[in-house]
Write a protein that holds these residues in place. Structure first.
Motif, PDB file in Angstrom:
ATOM      1  N   SER A 117      24.331  12.412  -8.096  1.00 46.94           N
ATOM      2  CA  SER A 117      25.033  12.956  -6.943  1.00 46.94           C
ATOM      3  C   SER A 117      26.374  13.529  -7.383  1.00 46.94           C
ATOM      4  O   SER A 117      27.096  12.928  -8.185  1.00 46.94           O
ATOM      5  N   LEU A 118      26.712  14.708  -6.885  1.00 43.25           N
ATOM      6  CA  LEU A 118      27.981  15.339  -7.242  1.00 43.25           C
ATOM      7  C   LEU A 118      29.164  14.449  -6.880  1.00 43.25           C
ATOM      8  O   LEU A 118      30.131  14.349  -7.641  1.00 43.25           O
ATOM      9  N   GLY A 119      29.083  13.764  -5.750  1.00 45.30           N
ATOM     10  CA  GLY A 119      30.176  12.894  -5.335  1.00 45.30           C
ATOM     11  C   GLY A 119      30.356  11.679  -6.221  1.00 45.30           C
ATOM     12  O   GLY A 119      31.409  11.041  -6.205  1.00 45.30           O
ATOM     13  N   SER A 120      29.329  11.337  -7.019  1.00 45.66           N
ATOM     14  CA  SER A 120      29.406  10.182  -7.921  1.00 45.66           C
ATOM     15  C   SER A 120      29.798  10.583  -9.337  1.00 45.66           C
ATOM     16  O   SER A 120      29.959   9.720 -10.200  1.00 45.66           O
ATOM     17  N   LEU A 121      29.941  11.873  -9.585  1.00 44.16           N
ATOM     18  CA  LEU A 121      30.226  12.374 -10.930  1.00 44.16           C
ATOM     19  C   LEU A 121      31.576  11.873 -11.416  1.00 44.16           C
ATOM     20  O   LEU A 121      32.550  11.856 -10.675  1.00 44.16           O
ATOM     21  N   ASN A 122      31.622  11.456 -12.686  1.00 44.85           N
ATOM     22  CA  ASN A 122      32.901  11.060 -13.294  1.00 44.85           C
ATOM     23  C   ASN A 122      32.976  11.605 -14.714  1.00 44.85           C
ATOM     24  O   ASN A 122      32.048  12.260 -15.197  1.00 44.85           O
ATOM     25  N   ASP A 123      34.093  11.335 -15.408  1.00 40.07           N
ATOM     26  CA  ASP A 123      34.304  11.954 -16.707  1.00 40.07           C
ATOM     27  C   ASP A 123      33.606  11.240 -17.861  1.00 40.07           C
ATOM     28  O   ASP A 123      33.817  11.583 -19.025  1.00 40.07           O
ATOM     29  N   THR A 124      32.749  10.266 -17.570  1.00 43.70           N
ATOM     30  CA  THR A 124      31.977   9.636 -18.644  1.00 43.70           C
ATOM     31  C   THR A 124      30.831  10.526 -19.111  1.00 43.70           C
ATOM     32  O   THR A 124      30.236  10.281 -20.167  1.00 43.70           O
ATOM     33  N   VAL A 125      30.495  11.555 -18.325  1.00 42.35           N
ATOM     34  CA  VAL A 125      29.439  12.502 -18.675  1.00 42.35           C
ATOM     35  C   VAL A 125      29.932  13.919 -18.404  1.00 42.35           C
ATOM     36  O   VAL A 125      31.005  14.108 -17.821  1.00 42.35           O
ATOM     37  N   LYS A 126      29.143  14.906 -18.807  1.00 42.53           N
ATOM     38  CA  LYS A 126      29.512  16.310 -18.583  1.00 42.53           C
ATOM     39  C   LYS A 126      28.485  16.971 -17.674  1.00 42.53           C
ATOM     40  O   LYS A 126      27.283  16.935 -17.949  1.00 42.53           O
ATOM     41  N   ALA A 127      28.965  17.597 -16.605  1.00 43.12           N
ATOM     42  CA  ALA A 127      28.091  18.332 -15.695  1.00 43.12           C
ATOM     43  C   ALA A 127      27.907  19.751 -16.216  1.00 43.12           C
ATOM     44  O   ALA A 127      28.873  20.421 -16.577  1.00 43.12           O
ATOM     45  N   LEU A 128      26.659  20.206 -16.257  1.00 40.18           N
ATOM     46  CA  LEU A 128      26.363  21.546 -16.732  1.00 40.18           C
ATOM     47  C   LEU A 128      26.467  22.570 -15.597  1.00 40.18           C
ATOM     48  O   LEU A 128      26.137  22.269 -14.452  1.00 40.18           O
ATOM     49  N   LYS A 129      26.897  23.768 -15.940  1.00 36.75           N
ATOM     50  CA  LYS A 129      26.741  24.881 -15.012  1.00 36.75           C
ATOM     51  C   LYS A 129      25.246  25.198 -14.910  1.00 36.75           C
ATOM     52  O   LYS A 129      24.527  25.138 -15.908  1.00 36.75           O
ATOM     53  N   ILE A 130      24.791  25.530 -13.724  1.00 34.57           N
ATOM     54  CA  ILE A 130      23.397  25.919 -13.521  1.00 34.57           C
ATOM     55  C   ILE A 130      23.356  27.363 -13.027  1.00 34.57           C
ATOM     56  O   ILE A 130      23.996  27.694 -12.029  1.00 34.57           O
ATOM     57  N   ASP A 131      22.629  28.197 -13.759  1.00 40.02           N
ATOM     58  CA  ASP A 131      22.544  29.632 -13.442  1.00 40.02           C
ATOM     59  C   ASP A 131      23.939  30.241 -13.313  1.00 40.02           C
ATOM     60  O   ASP A 131      24.198  31.090 -12.452  1.00 40.02           O
ATOM     61  N   GLY A 132      24.862  29.773 -14.161  1.00 37.94           N
ATOM     62  CA  GLY A 132      26.211  30.323 -14.222  1.00 37.94           C
ATOM     63  C   GLY A 132      27.200  29.736 -13.250  1.00 37.94           C
ATOM     64  O   GLY A 132      28.380  30.098 -13.285  1.00 37.94           O
ATOM     65  N   ALA A 133      26.761  28.841 -12.367  1.00 31.41           N
ATOM     66  CA  ALA A 133      27.659  28.281 -11.346  1.00 31.41           C
ATOM     67  C   ALA A 133      28.012  26.831 -11.671  1.00 31.41           C
ATOM     68  O   ALA A 133      27.135  26.032 -12.013  1.00 31.41           O
ATOM     69  N   GLU A 134      29.280  26.511 -11.544  1.00 35.04           N
ATOM     70  CA  GLU A 134      29.757  25.148 -11.772  1.00 35.04           C
ATOM     71  C   GLU A 134      29.415  24.272 -10.569  1.00 35.04           C
ATOM     72  O   GLU A 134      29.411  24.736  -9.426  1.00 35.04           O
ATOM     73  N   ALA A 135      29.117  23.008 -10.860  1.00 31.64           N
ATOM     74  CA  ALA A 135      28.758  22.066  -9.794  1.00 31.64           C
ATOM     75  C   ALA A 135      30.019  21.578  -9.091  1.00 31.64           C
ATOM     76  O   ALA A 135      30.637  20.596  -9.503  1.00 31.64           O
ATOM     77  N   THR A 136      30.405  22.273  -8.026  1.00 32.97           N
ATOM     78  CA  THR A 136      31.580  21.889  -7.241  1.00 32.97           C
ATOM     79  C   THR A 136      31.258  22.022  -5.758  1.00 32.97           C
ATOM     80  O   THR A 136      30.376  22.794  -5.368  1.00 32.97           O
TER      81      THR A 136
END
Length: 315
Positions: free
Chosen positions: A121-140
């Motif tokens: 879940s995006l709301g659970s994301l923290n800096d222990t991992v890295k979120a990838l951009k998908i199709d050029g868009a950042e997960a925000t």
């Protein structure tokens, strides 16, 4: 002759001393890196070291358990779930995937494995991992609102029939200006509010149960509501979306949580659902992975097992 010999010995001693000095400086530099002492090079960047990443290694796929709303939304959004000739939905997640049973375990698994990939879940994301951009868009949240990051799903709560008493008052809080602010403040996307909240003073105890993805923001909502209605008792039980919906249908909880749309069988079982927020799903890798983005097709190929090593991922 003696003077000449002494001179040669003195020059030799000085040469050895100079070499020793050089060696000492190099060792000190090495030691500072080993012990974590900050050097000029170290202080210029806080980025994780990706130099030792071996692209020929196998991709260690991490997925959620059956019944997880996050898994259900993820496989649908990436086309990993397909219908067979009879119209039945088939989950094509690779059998090689390691199964994690909560958001916390997923984060820990990816953070601890250099060659892992998973989703949270995006709301659970923290800096222990890295979120990838998908199709050029950042997960925000901003990109979800703008429609550029399309990997998003609803957070639903559900009751059997119409909520009453304390359950109704708490739901009214969730959908109020104050409740939706809690949702926005925790990185989720508000679905609009019903105005300012005034509690009706309901007392007693209710149980809220279900999705581990919804649980973190639900905990914040409960804390904020109880600051207003101090006589309320709300028990929060974390499991998965399917378990939460089943509990609501069976009456073992007052409010069920699901991080997906409700199934036909759940609405036919008497559940009334309400979307409380929208949430993105972030595709995550280990911080030492040099990759920063993927296409949707890349993600599908990895999670169906069509691609098994990191050097096979299309650039």
């Amino acid at each position: 002759m003696k003077k000449k010999l002494l001179s040669v010995m003195l020059v030799g001693a000085l040469a050895i001393s100079a070499l020793t000095g050089c060696g000492s400086k190099e060792t000190a530099s090495d030691d500072s890196q080993k012990t974590g002492t900050t050097t000029e090079a170290d202080s210029s960047s806080d980025a994780a070291d990706t130099s030792d990443f071996d692209n020929s290694e196998m991709i260690n796929v991490q997925s959620r358990e059956d019944g997880s709303g996050t898994r259900g939304a993820f496989i649908e959004l990436f086309g990993i779930e397909e219908k067979d000739a009879d119209g039945n939905k088939i989950d094509n997640t690779t059998e090689e995937a390691n199964i994690t049973n909560s958001t916390e375990v997923m984060l820990t698994s990816v953070a601890g494995d250099e060659y892992a990939i998973g989703y949270v879940s995006l709301g659970s994301l923290n800096d222990t991992v890295k979120a990838l951009k998908i199709d050029g868009a950042e997960a925000t949240a901003e990109n979800i609102k703008a429609g550029t990051y399309k990997i998003a799903r609803p957070f639903n709560i559900a009751t059997k029939g119409d909520a009453t008493g304390l359950a109704a008052d708490f739901i009214n809080y969730i959908m109020s200006d104050e409740g939706q602010k809690v949702i926005e403040d925790n990185g989720y996307i508000s679905q609009g509010s019903n105005g300012a909240f005034t509690s009706d003073g309901s007392t007693g105890k209710i149980v809220v149960a279900g999705s581990s993805s919804v649980t973190p923001v639900m905990q914040k909502l409960i804390e904020a509501y109880k600051a207003i209605n101090k006589d309320a008792e709300i028990e929060l039980q974390e499991s998965d979306s399917t378990t939460g919906m089943t509990a609501a249908m069976e009456g073992t909880c007052d409010i069920g949580m699901a991080s997906r749309e409700l199934k036909d069988s759940e609405t036919e079982g008497g559940l009334t659902a309400q979307v409380i927020a929208m949430d993105g799903i972030a595709v995550v890798v280990n911080n030492s992975n040099p990759m920063d983005e993927m296409s949707s097709d890349n993600v599908k190929d990895i999670f169906t097992g069509a691609v098994t090593t990191w050097d096979e991922v299309a650039k």
